[in-house]
Write a protein that holds these residues in place. Structure first.
Motif, mmCIF file in Angstrom:
data_model
loop_
_atom_site.group_PDB
_atom_site.id
_atom_site.type_symbol
_atom_site.label_atom_id
_atom_site.label_comp_id
_atom_site.label_asym_id
_atom_site.label_seq_id
_atom_site.Cartn_x
_atom_site.Cartn_y
_atom_site.Cartn_z
ATOM 1 N N GLU A 162 20.025 21.970 -4.849
ATOM 2 C CA GLU A 162 21.288 22.358 -4.233
ATOM 3 C C GLU A 162 21.649 21.466 -3.050
ATOM 4 N N LEU A 163 20.674 20.783 -2.453
ATOM 5 C CA LEU A 163 20.994 19.831 -1.396
ATOM 6 C C LEU A 163 21.819 18.675 -1.940
ATOM 7 N N PHE A 164 21.478 18.205 -3.144
ATOM 8 C CA PHE A 164 22.230 17.099 -3.731
ATOM 9 C C PHE A 164 23.645 17.536 -4.093
ATOM 10 N N GLU A 165 23.772 18.729 -4.615
ATOM 11 C CA GLU A 165 25.101 19.245 -4.926
ATOM 12 C C GLU A 165 25.953 19.344 -3.658
ATOM 13 N N GLY A 167 20.589 11.774 3.157
ATOM 14 C CA GLY A 167 20.389 11.323 4.526
ATOM 15 C C GLY A 167 19.471 10.117 4.592
ATOM 16 N N LEU A 168 18.789 9.982 5.716
ATOM 17 C CA LEU A 168 17.952 8.815 5.947
ATOM 18 C C LEU A 168 16.666 8.811 5.140
ATOM 19 N N ASP A 169 16.074 9.993 4.944
ATOM 20 C CA ASP A 169 14.676 9.990 4.528
ATOM 21 C C ASP A 169 14.311 11.023 3.479
ATOM 22 N N HIS A 170 15.265 11.831 3.004
ATOM 23 C CA HIS A 170 14.977 12.871 2.024
ATOM 24 C C HIS A 170 15.378 12.416 0.627
ATOM 25 N N PHE A 171 14.499 12.712 -0.324
ATOM 26 C CA PHE A 171 14.784 12.418 -1.732
ATOM 27 C C PHE A 171 14.577 13.711 -2.509
ATOM 28 N N SER A 215 0.832 -1.209 0.000
ATOM 29 C CA SER A 215 0.000 0.000 0.000
ATOM 30 C C SER A 215 0.862 1.254 0.000
ATOM 31 N N PHE A 216 1.975 1.235 0.749
ATOM 32 C CA PHE A 216 2.834 2.418 0.799
ATOM 33 C C PHE A 216 3.534 2.623 -0.546
ATOM 34 N N SER A 217 3.849 1.533 -1.231
ATOM 35 C CA SER A 217 4.428 1.652 -2.571
ATOM 36 C C SER A 217 3.472 2.360 -3.516
ATOM 37 N N LYS A 218 2.180 2.045 -3.413
ATOM 38 C CA LYS A 218 1.185 2.694 -4.272
ATOM 39 C C LYS A 218 1.110 4.196 -3.976
ATOM 40 N N THR A 219 1.247 4.567 -2.701
ATOM 41 C CA THR A 219 1.258 5.983 -2.343
ATOM 42 C C THR A 219 2.446 6.693 -2.987
ATOM 43 N N ILE A 220 3.625 6.103 -2.890
ATOM 44 C CA ILE A 220 4.824 6.723 -3.461
ATOM 45 C C ILE A 220 4.727 6.758 -4.988
ATOM 46 N N GLU A 221 4.162 5.715 -5.564
ATOM 47 C CA GLU A 221 3.995 5.685 -7.026
ATOM 48 C C GLU A 221 3.043 6.786 -7.488
ATOM 49 N N LYS A 222 2.078 7.154 -6.660
ATOM 50 C CA LYS A 222 1.180 8.255 -7.001
ATOM 51 C C LYS A 222 1.891 9.592 -6.900
ATOM 52 N N ALA A 223 2.857 9.692 -5.989
ATOM 53 C CA ALA A 223 3.576 10.952 -5.793
ATOM 54 C C ALA A 223 4.571 11.231 -6.912
ATOM 55 N N VAL A 224 5.182 10.187 -7.457
ATOM 56 C CA VAL A 224 6.275 10.367 -8.419
ATOM 57 C C VAL A 224 5.875 11.183 -9.643
ATOM 58 N N PRO A 225 4.719 10.933 -10.273
ATOM 59 C CA PRO A 225 4.371 11.730 -11.466
ATOM 60 C C PRO A 225 4.152 13.214 -11.180
ATOM 61 N N LEU A 226 3.894 13.558 -9.917
ATOM 62 C CA LEU A 226 3.768 14.964 -9.545
ATOM 63 C C LEU A 226 5.133 15.651 -9.561
ATOM 64 N N PHE A 227 6.174 14.865 -9.398
ATOM 65 C CA PHE A 227 7.561 15.313 -9.415
ATOM 66 C C PHE A 227 7.803 16.461 -8.437
ATOM 67 N N PRO A 228 7.504 16.243 -7.143
ATOM 68 C CA PRO A 228 7.799 17.285 -6.155
ATOM 69 C C PRO A 228 9.292 17.583 -6.119
ATOM 70 N N ASP A 229 9.636 18.779 -5.679
ATOM 71 C CA ASP A 229 11.046 19.143 -5.601
ATOM 72 C C ASP A 229 11.779 18.276 -4.585
ATOM 73 N N ARG A 230 11.125 18.035 -3.472
ATOM 74 C CA ARG A 230 11.681 17.161 -2.447
ATOM 75 C C ARG A 230 10.577 16.271 -1.905
ATOM 76 N N TYR A 256 15.206 10.355 -8.482
ATOM 77 C CA TYR A 256 15.499 11.135 -7.286
ATOM 78 C C TYR A 256 16.829 10.692 -6.675
ATOM 79 N N LYS A 257 17.448 11.605 -5.947
ATOM 80 C CA LYS A 257 18.684 11.323 -5.241
ATOM 81 C C LYS A 257 18.400 11.331 -3.743
ATOM 82 N N GLN A 258 18.946 10.344 -3.025
ATOM 83 C CA GLN A 258 18.669 10.248 -1.601
ATOM 84 C C GLN A 258 19.640 11.109 -0.809
#
Length: 455
Positions: A292-295, A282-286, A217-232, A278-280
């Motif tokens: 600039e966080l990834f850089e 720390g523990l929980d941010h993508f 179920s959580f995978s489906k939630t994340i799969e719904k978020a990906v096409p929105l392409f949030p900045d973080r 997405y680039k990870q």
């Protein structure tokens, strides 16, 4: 993940959003100590300013919440509270060097977007009228989109916000209902279209480990978020601590996922997001590759404060306002009272309502540098830290609880690679970053403090 490794390392350890953790703060730290620390902060690094404003009110209480939040009691109370915040701003900012610049303003809670948004604008106007800003500062607010109309979002844009964190938690309405949370009022696609058209950067926040959630179920939630392409996008691990937050007991009626199921949720979400580009961090941010966080992470100089991850460009000493707000200065922490009536009364009497705090000694300031580098960059370069602090590697390690034997144990379990100058987290060991950080913490020796588990 190997079950033996999971059981061995899934033990309570600090989150290290600060060092020392907040439950080490002392009750004998008072207003005079904060005022001294503020004066000292003007000549300390980082020189930039970060402001945090805590708005404690919520229209309804989510069962999972571990924040310092309270049910709304009425517009008159909220207006009185904001007026007190404005007075506290005057008391503190009078002590801050006016040549310093704002790098961050961040609103948390509670649900800061739940009160009259004109009051939020008054706070921003006050802060932005006192200091100049660095180029492209981050002015951010946490939003509960369950109550926000298109007009409300526009009001936040007009107030000067350039980043909004939308607390989704889960797209599954059954999970939200079990948690006593309502879904977004507007379709999420409409929210993105509006904010993107105004140039607003968007974060989406999710929680895994809630009642009724599964890896599928959580995978489906994340799969719904990906096409929105949030900045973080952030995937927080739910910390079940009903002894500290009694409302969390309500979730037990539905049953909570096992540690193994939570581990599957984490890795399933991680896989989806990494495959989506997405680039990870720390523990929980993508984040997006262009962020600039990834850089900063690539250059091994990512930093963080109570607002979250930040670059050296936006890193500032934190001056916090409102109930339970924690000021995070170079030499000290100070936390306000959590009682709203006490907060308002104290500020109106001309005092800052400091309830507790902590002054860091030299070893603790060194340990903070080490643990922050590890938590932010997944590695420690001992020589880099030593050079930054004008010390030797041996002196830096001596300030911490560094143990060669413990590092060898982590390495044997596939958690880290290390040598005399480097300590690097392995991909397999990433969920146990907090455990490695805890092994460097002298304050945990013989400590009886309560913490959450990594998974």
């Amino acid at each position: 993940m190997n079950q033996h490794i999971l059981e061995k390392y899934n033990v309570p350890v600090p989150r290290y959003t600060s060092y020392p953790p907040a439950n080490f703060f002392r009750d004998d730290f008072a207003e005079r100590n904060l005022l001294q620390a503020i004066e000292e902060s003007n000549s300390q690094r980082p020189h930039h300013i970060s402001f945090y404003i805590h708005i404690p009110y919520c229209k309804r209480m989510c069962y999972y919440c571990g924040c310092n939040s309270y049910p709304r009691t009425g517009e008159a109370d909220e207006k009185a509270y904001v007026e007190a915040v404005l007075k506290e701003i005057e008391l503190v900012c009078d002590k801050i060097d006016k040549s310093r610049k704002i790098a961050q303003i961040h609103y948390g809670g509670g649900s800061p977007s739940s009160i009259d948004l004109n009051l939020i604008r008054k706070i921003n106007d006050s802060l932005l009228g006192k200091f100049d800003c660095i180029e492209n500062p981050e002015i951010a607010i946490e939003c509960h989109a369950g109550y926000l109309t298109e007009k409300d979002f526009q009001s936040l844009i007009d107030a000067g916000f350039n980043r909004m964190s939308i607390g989704i938690q889960d797209f599954d309405n059954n999970v939200l209902k079990a948690s006593n949370r309502i879904p977004t009022l507007l379709p999420i696609e409409q929210i993105f279209e509006l904010l993107r058209s105004k140039g607003i950067r968007i974060n989406l926040d999710f929680i895994y480990g809630l009642a009724l959630q599964t890896a599928d179920s959580f995978s489906k939630t994340i799969e719904k978020a990906v096409p929105l392409f949030p900045d973080r996008l952030v995937t927080f691990s739910y910390a079940h601590l009903p002894s500290l937050f009694p409302r969390q007991k309500f979730l037990e009626r539905f049953g909570l996922p096992s540690e193994n199921e939570k581990d599957k949720m984490y890795h399933a979400a991680q896989k989806i997001l990494l495959e989506a580009g997405y680039k990870q961090i720390g523990l929980d941010h993508f984040v997006r590759e262009s962020d600039e966080l990834f850089e900063a992470w690539q250059m091994h100089n990512l930093s963080r404060n109570f607002q979250g991850y930040c670059t050296r460009r936006t890193t500032g000493q934190v001056y916090a306002f409102g109930v339970t707000g924690i000021s995070q200065l170079t030499g000290a922490y100070a936390q306000n009272t959590k009682v709203i009536s006490e907060y308002v009364e104290t500020v109106n009497s001309g005092h800052i309502p400091v309830k507790k705090g902590y002054r860091l000694n030299n070893d603790e300031q060194i340990t903070r540098e080490v643990i922050t580098d590890l938590m932010c960059n997944d590695q420690i370069e001992w020589q880099q830290i030593a050079s930054r602090l004008n010390l030797t590697i041996a002196e830096v390690k001596a300030a911490t609880a560094y143990s060669e034997q413990k590092m060898q144990e982590f390495a044997a379990d596939g958690i880290i690679d290390f040598d005399e100058n480097h300590l690097v987290m392995k991909e397999k060991g990433s969920p146990f970053l907090r455990n490695v950080a805890a092994s460097l913490d002298k304050l945990l020796i013989n400590s009886n403090k309560l913490f959450s588990k990594p998974i």
